[in-house]
Design a protein around this motif. Structure first.
Motif, PDB file in Angstrom:
ATOM      1  N   ARG A 208       0.826  -1.210   0.000  1.00 58.84           N
ATOM      2  CA  ARG A 208       0.000   0.000   0.000  1.00 58.84           C
ATOM      3  C   ARG A 208       0.864   1.266   0.000  1.00 58.84           C
ATOM      4  O   ARG A 208       0.448   2.318  -0.483  1.00 58.84           O
ATOM      5  CB  ARG A 208      -0.932  -0.009   1.229  1.00 58.84           C
ATOM      6  CG  ARG A 208      -2.164   0.846   1.022  1.00 58.84           C
ATOM      7  CD  ARG A 208      -2.961   1.081   2.302  1.00 58.84           C
ATOM      8  NE  ARG A 208      -3.228  -0.082   3.091  1.00 58.84           N
ATOM      9  CZ  ARG A 208      -4.363  -0.780   3.080  1.00 58.84           C
ATOM     10  NH1 ARG A 208      -5.331  -0.435   2.266  1.00 58.84           N
ATOM     11  NH2 ARG A 208      -4.520  -1.809   3.881  1.00 58.84           N
ATOM     12  N   SER A 231       1.542  -6.926  -2.177  1.00 61.87           N
ATOM     13  CA  SER A 231       0.725  -7.315  -1.023  1.00 61.87           C
ATOM     14  C   SER A 231      -0.734  -7.354  -1.460  1.00 61.87           C
ATOM     15  O   SER A 231      -1.100  -6.823  -2.510  1.00 61.87           O
ATOM     16  CB  SER A 231       0.890  -6.300   0.112  1.00 61.87           C
ATOM     17  OG  SER A 231       0.216  -5.102  -0.237  1.00 61.87           O
ATOM     18  N   VAL A 246       1.592 -12.018  -3.030  1.00 63.02           N
ATOM     19  CA  VAL A 246       2.376 -12.906  -2.171  1.00 63.02           C
ATOM     20  C   VAL A 246       1.652 -13.030  -0.834  1.00 63.02           C
ATOM     21  O   VAL A 246       1.239 -12.021  -0.262  1.00 63.02           O
ATOM     22  CB  VAL A 246       3.792 -12.317  -1.941  1.00 63.02           C
ATOM     23  CG1 VAL A 246       4.562 -13.126  -0.910  1.00 63.02           C
ATOM     24  CG2 VAL A 246       4.553 -12.249  -3.259  1.00 63.02           C
ATOM     25  N   THR A 249      -3.215 -15.964   0.779  1.00 62.16           N
ATOM     26  CA  THR A 249      -4.197 -16.159  -0.291  1.00 62.16           C
ATOM     27  C   THR A 249      -3.616 -15.795  -1.656  1.00 62.16           C
ATOM     28  O   THR A 249      -4.352 -15.580  -2.615  1.00 62.16           O
ATOM     29  CB  THR A 249      -5.476 -15.329  -0.002  1.00 62.16           C
ATOM     30  OG1 THR A 249      -5.085 -14.034   0.439  1.00 62.16           O
ATOM     31  CG2 THR A 249      -6.330 -15.977   1.041  1.00 62.16           C
ATOM     32  N   SER A 264       3.592  -3.577   5.383  1.00 64.03           N
ATOM     33  CA  SER A 264       3.693  -3.506   6.846  1.00 64.03           C
ATOM     34  C   SER A 264       4.174  -4.810   7.472  1.00 64.03           C
ATOM     35  O   SER A 264       4.785  -4.805   8.541  1.00 64.03           O
ATOM     36  CB  SER A 264       2.344  -3.110   7.448  1.00 64.03           C
ATOM     37  OG  SER A 264       1.355  -4.073   7.102  1.00 64.03           O
ATOM     38  N   GLN A 268      -0.553 -12.552   7.267  1.00 68.77           N
ATOM     39  CA  GLN A 268      -0.970 -13.210   6.008  1.00 68.77           C
ATOM     40  C   GLN A 268       0.037 -12.936   4.887  1.00 68.77           C
ATOM     41  O   GLN A 268       0.148 -13.721   3.971  1.00 68.77           O
ATOM     42  CB  GLN A 268      -2.366 -12.728   5.584  1.00 68.77           C
ATOM     43  CG  GLN A 268      -3.473 -13.082   6.538  1.00 68.77           C
ATOM     44  CD  GLN A 268      -3.703 -12.014   7.589  1.00 68.77           C
ATOM     45  OE1 GLN A 268      -2.943 -11.060   7.721  1.00 68.77           O
ATOM     46  NE2 GLN A 268      -4.765 -12.175   8.367  1.00 68.77           N
ATOM     47  N   HIS A 269       0.723 -11.819   4.933  1.00 73.19           N
ATOM     48  CA  HIS A 269       1.767 -11.569   3.924  1.00 73.19           C
ATOM     49  C   HIS A 269       3.001 -12.416   4.248  1.00 73.19           C
ATOM     50  O   HIS A 269       3.575 -13.064   3.374  1.00 73.19           O
ATOM     51  CB  HIS A 269       2.141 -10.083   3.868  1.00 73.19           C
ATOM     52  CG  HIS A 269       3.081  -9.779   2.732  1.00 73.19           C
ATOM     53  ND1 HIS A 269       2.661  -9.660   1.431  1.00 73.19           N
ATOM     54  CD2 HIS A 269       4.434  -9.651   2.689  1.00 73.19           C
ATOM     55  CE1 HIS A 269       3.704  -9.447   0.637  1.00 73.19           C
ATOM     56  NE2 HIS A 269       4.797  -9.437   1.380  1.00 73.19           N
ATOM     57  N   ASN A 283      10.601   0.742   4.654  1.00 72.84           N
ATOM     58  CA  ASN A 283       9.330   1.213   5.186  1.00 72.84           C
ATOM     59  C   ASN A 283       9.584   2.512   5.941  1.00 72.84           C
ATOM     60  O   ASN A 283      10.586   2.623   6.663  1.00 72.84           O
ATOM     61  CB  ASN A 283       8.731   0.150   6.134  1.00 72.84           C
ATOM     62  CG  ASN A 283       7.262   0.407   6.411  1.00 72.84           C
ATOM     63  OD1 ASN A 283       6.881   1.491   6.868  1.00 72.84           O
ATOM     64  ND2 ASN A 283       6.435  -0.588   6.116  1.00 72.84           N
TER      65      ASN A 283
HETATM   66  P1  FAD Z   1      -0.467  -1.775   4.985  1.00 72.50           P
HETATM   67  O1  FAD Z   1      -0.655  -2.726   6.102  1.00 72.50           O
HETATM   68  O2  FAD Z   1      -1.402  -0.607   4.906  1.00 72.50           O
HETATM   69  O3  FAD Z   1       1.025  -1.255   5.068  1.00 72.50           O
HETATM   70  C1  FAD Z   1       1.549  -0.269   4.251  1.00 72.50           C
HETATM   71  C2  FAD Z   1       2.942   0.051   4.758  1.00 72.50           C
HETATM   72  O4  FAD Z   1       3.580   0.947   3.869  1.00 72.50           O
HETATM   73  C3  FAD Z   1       2.953   0.709   6.138  1.00 72.50           C
HETATM   74  O5  FAD Z   1       3.809  -0.056   6.996  1.00 72.50           O
HETATM   75  C4  FAD Z   1       3.532   2.098   5.893  1.00 72.50           C
HETATM   76  O6  FAD Z   1       4.369   2.552   6.950  1.00 72.50           O
HETATM   77  C5  FAD Z   1       4.341   1.857   4.637  1.00 72.50           C
HETATM   78  N1  FAD Z   1       4.507   3.057   3.787  1.00 72.50           N
HETATM   79  C6  FAD Z   1       3.583   3.965   3.424  1.00 72.50           C
HETATM   80  N2  FAD Z   1       4.126   4.851   2.569  1.00 72.50           N
HETATM   81  C7  FAD Z   1       5.410   4.491   2.390  1.00 72.50           C
HETATM   82  C8  FAD Z   1       6.479   5.017   1.620  1.00 72.50           C
HETATM   83  N3  FAD Z   1       6.307   6.080   0.832  1.00 72.50           N
HETATM   84  N4  FAD Z   1       7.698   4.423   1.693  1.00 72.50           N
HETATM   85  C9  FAD Z   1       7.895   3.333   2.489  1.00 72.50           C
HETATM   86  N5  FAD Z   1       6.907   2.783   3.238  1.00 72.50           N
HETATM   87  C10 FAD Z   1       5.676   3.352   3.186  1.00 72.50           C
HETATM   88  N6  FAD Z   1      -2.070  -9.810   2.616  1.00 72.50           N
HETATM   89  C11 FAD Z   1      -1.100 -10.162   1.742  1.00 72.50           C
HETATM   90  O7  FAD Z   1      -0.163  -9.378   1.486  1.00 72.50           O
HETATM   91  N7  FAD Z   1      -1.151 -11.384   1.116  1.00 72.50           N
HETATM   92  C12 FAD Z   1      -2.122 -12.284   1.339  1.00 72.50           C
HETATM   93  O8  FAD Z   1      -2.128 -13.360   0.718  1.00 72.50           O
HETATM   94  C13 FAD Z   1      -3.155 -11.954   2.259  1.00 72.50           C
HETATM   95  N8  FAD Z   1      -4.139 -12.826   2.545  1.00 72.50           N
HETATM   96  C14 FAD Z   1      -5.082 -12.493   3.487  1.00 72.50           C
HETATM   97  C15 FAD Z   1      -6.055 -13.427   3.868  1.00 72.50           C
HETATM   98  C16 FAD Z   1      -6.975 -13.107   4.836  1.00 72.50           C
HETATM   99  C17 FAD Z   1      -8.004 -14.133   5.220  1.00 72.50           C
HETATM  100  C18 FAD Z   1      -6.952 -11.840   5.443  1.00 72.50           C
HETATM  101  C19 FAD Z   1      -7.944 -11.489   6.518  1.00 72.50           C
HETATM  102  C20 FAD Z   1      -5.995 -10.913   5.082  1.00 72.50           C
HETATM  103  C21 FAD Z   1      -5.060 -11.203   4.105  1.00 72.50           C
HETATM  104  N9  FAD Z   1      -4.092 -10.282   3.719  1.00 72.50           N
HETATM  105  C22 FAD Z   1      -3.093 -10.671   2.874  1.00 72.50           C
HETATM  106  C23 FAD Z   1      -4.151  -8.881   4.133  1.00 72.50           C
HETATM  107  C24 FAD Z   1      -3.220  -8.519   5.290  1.00 72.50           C
HETATM  108  O9  FAD Z   1      -3.847  -8.757   6.510  1.00 72.50           O
HETATM  109  C25 FAD Z   1      -2.812  -7.033   5.198  1.00 72.50           C
HETATM  110  O10 FAD Z   1      -3.992  -6.260   5.214  1.00 72.50           O
HETATM  111  C26 FAD Z   1      -2.027  -6.667   3.969  1.00 72.50           C
HETATM  112  O11 FAD Z   1      -0.924  -7.524   3.838  1.00 72.50           O
HETATM  113  C27 FAD Z   1      -1.532  -5.235   4.115  1.00 72.50           C
HETATM  114  O12 FAD Z   1      -0.855  -4.862   2.948  1.00 72.50           O
HETATM  115  P2  FAD Z   1       0.273  -3.744   3.037  1.00 72.50           P
HETATM  116  O13 FAD Z   1       1.342  -4.182   3.974  1.00 72.50           O
HETATM  117  O14 FAD Z   1       0.649  -3.399   1.641  1.00 72.50           O
HETATM  118  O15 FAD Z   1      -0.537  -2.492   3.578  1.00 72.50           O
END
Ligand code: FAD
Length: 316
Positions: A208, A231, A246, A249, A264, A268-269, A283
């Motif tokens: 994200r 993610s 990755v 799921t 983050s 799950q990731h 990050n």
């Molecule tokens: P976020 O958690 O929002 O993290 C974003 C990160 O980016 C934050 O740490 C922030 O500090 C950082 N950031 C923001 N801007 C910048 C920048 N400019 N430079 C550097 N860092 C920055 N997730 C998966 O990934 N894969 C799966 O297969 C998966 N399966 C799931 C299955 C189930 C049943 C459920 C309930 C959830 C699943 N999820 C899965 C979702 C998981 O729980 C997280 O919601 C998801 O991984 C979050 O993605 P993220 O880390 O990209 O986003």
């Protein structure tokens, strides 16, 4: 010496690295027999010979590719009945895992998934496998029937051992039930020129934190010759295709180097990447959970760090 059946993982004869890894393991356990299902054997032949297949069973009838995985399970069940192999090895992919489950039911056998090593042992085979999404590694044995083992890609180094495989065309009476689900169309895979996610030695993933701009992630991946992952947050937002997700799921990867940018580190990731040999995170939040499992962490903005890192790599 008993045969060890290896279901070849390939796309139109382009043999995936996992097959070479499985043949390497199979040679330790018995006589490796590759089971090649579908079209493209001419392209696959050299690789199967180079990695030591003593025999190749060829099943190129359209029934095996037109009806999802059930006919393949029936074919393998027939081969198991005929050859009484020491084990059946398939790749830890979604399709092959489904084949493994169906084959186990048909042959009254046990399945072990996500093996990272297999060796001969008294009273059977000893399988080392990762559990709880790669949090632990345990030893396991199949106690019933023929051991059916799914092998995690990138876990076992492939070693060449030239052979001249005997070839036998095989087929089986595919049941009506197995023909019930028919493939009506296939989506062409996008051709990025990058290595495939599950086989790549290096994976750079964006989350994200990219805000939808995967440019720096892709540029850094290209500088390293890496695959691109994402993610679920990035995939759900429509920023990257689901085939690159990755995690629990998505796909599970075990590269030499995994770079998580703007991710983050949700459980799950982690489930899909924490068996990577070296993990690096970028990050901007120093408290992000991803930093708990990294080998190297960079606290900073990915839009600044990744281009700098790509420049450095390109200079060298
Ligand atoms: P976020 O958690 O929002 O993290 C974003 C990160 O980016 C934050 O740490 C922030 O500090 C950082 N950031 C923001 N801007 C910048 C920048 N400019 N430079 C550097 N860092 C920055 N997730 C998966 O990934 N894969 C799966 O297969 C998966 N399966 C799931 C299955 C189930 C049943 C459920 C309930 C959830 C699943 N999820 C899965 C979702 C998981 O729980 C997280 O919601 C998801 O991984 C979050 O993605 P993220 O880390 O990209 O986003």
């Amino acid at each position: 010496m008993s045969e060890v059946l290896v279901l070849v993982d390939h796309v139109d004869g382009d043999v995936r690295k996992t097959t070479a890894e499985m043949l390497t393991v199979a040679r330790r356990l018995g006589e490796p027999s590759a089971v090649f299902v579908g079209q493209g054997y001419a392209a696959a032949k050299e690789t199967l010979a180079r990695f030591g297949a003593a025999k190749v069973y060829l099943a190129d009838d359209a029934v095996y590719t037109d009806h999802l995985v059930a006919p393949v399970a029936e074919l393998l069940a027939d081969l198991v009945g005929r050859t009484s192999p020491a084990a059946v090895l398939v790749a830890s992919t979604n399709d092959a895992k489904e084949v493994a489950g169906r084959l186990a039911i048909k042959t009254g056998s046990g399945v072990i998934t996500d093996a990272v090593d297999v060796e001969g042992a008294d009273g059977g085979l000893r399988v080392t496998k990762s559990v709880f999404a790669g949090s632990y590694t345990v030893a396991a044995q199949v106690g019933t029937g023929t051991p059916i083992i799914t092998v995690k890609p990138n876990s076992i180094p492939a070693e060449e051992s030239a052979a001249t495989p005997a070839e036998e065309t095989v087929t089986t009476e595919v049941s009506e039930v197995a023909r019930a689900a028919r493939v009506t169309s296939r989506t062409a895979k996008e051709k990025s020129g990058r290595p495939s996610l599950t086989e790549a030695a290096i994976v750079v993933s964006g989350g994200r934190g990219t805000g939808g701009d995967f440019g720096p992630v892709e540029a850094f991946a290209d500088a390293l010759g890496a695959a691109v992952g994402a993610s679920r947050a990035a995939v759900d937002a429509g920023w990257y295709p689901h085939s690159h997700q990755v995690g629990q799921t998505g796909v599970s990867v075990s590269p030499q180097l995994y770079v998580a940018a703007g991710i983050s580190g949700a459980i799950q990731h982690r489930a899909g990447m924490q068996t990577s040999k070296t993990i690096v995170a970028v990050n901007k939040d120093a408290e992000a959970p991803i930093f708990e499992l990294v080998d190297f962490g960079v606290v900073g903005d990915l839009f600044t760090i990744l281009p700098q890192a790509a420049d450095k790599v390109q200079q060298n």
